[in-house]
Each structure stands twice: as structure tokens, then as C-alpha cells.
Design a protein around this motif. Structure first.
Motif, PDB file in Angstrom:
ATOM      1  N   VAL A  18       0.839  -1.199   0.000  1.00 42.27           N
ATOM      2  CA  VAL A  18       0.000   0.000   0.000  1.00 42.27           C
ATOM      3  C   VAL A  18       0.874   1.249   0.000  1.00 42.27           C
ATOM      4  N   ASP A  19       1.955   1.232   0.754  1.00 44.25           N
ATOM      5  CA  ASP A  19       2.857   2.381   0.801  1.00 44.25           C
ATOM      6  C   ASP A  19       3.606   2.577  -0.513  1.00 44.25           C
ATOM      7  N   VAL A  20       3.909   1.498  -1.216  1.00 42.68           N
ATOM      8  CA  VAL A  20       4.555   1.615  -2.523  1.00 42.68           C
ATOM      9  C   VAL A  20       3.611   2.291  -3.515  1.00 42.68           C
ATOM     10  N   VAL A  21       2.360   1.887  -3.522  1.00 48.72           N
ATOM     11  CA  VAL A  21       1.387   2.499  -4.422  1.00 48.72           C
ATOM     12  C   VAL A  21       1.169   3.954  -4.031  1.00 48.72           C
ATOM     13  N   GLU A  22       1.067   4.231  -2.753  1.00 52.53           N
ATOM     14  CA  GLU A  22       0.886   5.601  -2.293  1.00 52.53           C
ATOM     15  C   GLU A  22       2.099   6.457  -2.643  1.00 52.53           C
ATOM     16  N   GLY A  23       3.294   5.889  -2.494  1.00 52.19           N
ATOM     17  CA  GLY A  23       4.507   6.617  -2.858  1.00 52.19           C
ATOM     18  C   GLY A  23       4.600   6.887  -4.338  1.00 52.19           C
ATOM     19  N   SER A  24       4.086   5.987  -5.145  1.00 51.84           N
ATOM     20  CA  SER A  24       4.145   6.193  -6.592  1.00 51.84           C
ATOM     21  C   SER A  24       3.166   7.256  -7.060  1.00 51.84           C
TER      22      SER A  24
END
Length: 44
Positions: A18-24
């Protein structure tokens, strides 16, 4: 192909999926690595 590029980001930064998608959404280095345009939308 883009989904497979999320995996190294997940391992390198040791953050959740979830944090990877949010960071992207906001981090331009993530978008550059994923070959995305700055205004392009990410997966939900």
C-alpha cells in the motif's frame, strides 16, 4: 509489467504494498522507475 516493477521498490524501501502504491502517486523517483508520466494515474 508495471506490477513486477513494484516488487523491487517494495524490497528496497522495505515498505508495504500500500505504501509503494501511495509513494508512486507523489514520489517522482518512483514514477521514473515505473516509466510513468508525472500526470499518469496509479493502480488502486
Amino acid at each position: 509489467m508495471r506490477l513486477f516493477k513494484y516488487l523491487p521498490l517494495n524490497v528496497i524501501y522495505t515498505i508495504s504494498d500500500v505504501d509503494v502504491v501511495e509513494g508512486s502517486r507523489y514520489d517522482m523517483s518512483f514514477k521514473y522507475f515505473l516509466d510513468m508520466l508525472p500526470e499518469e494515474y496509479v493502480i488502486d
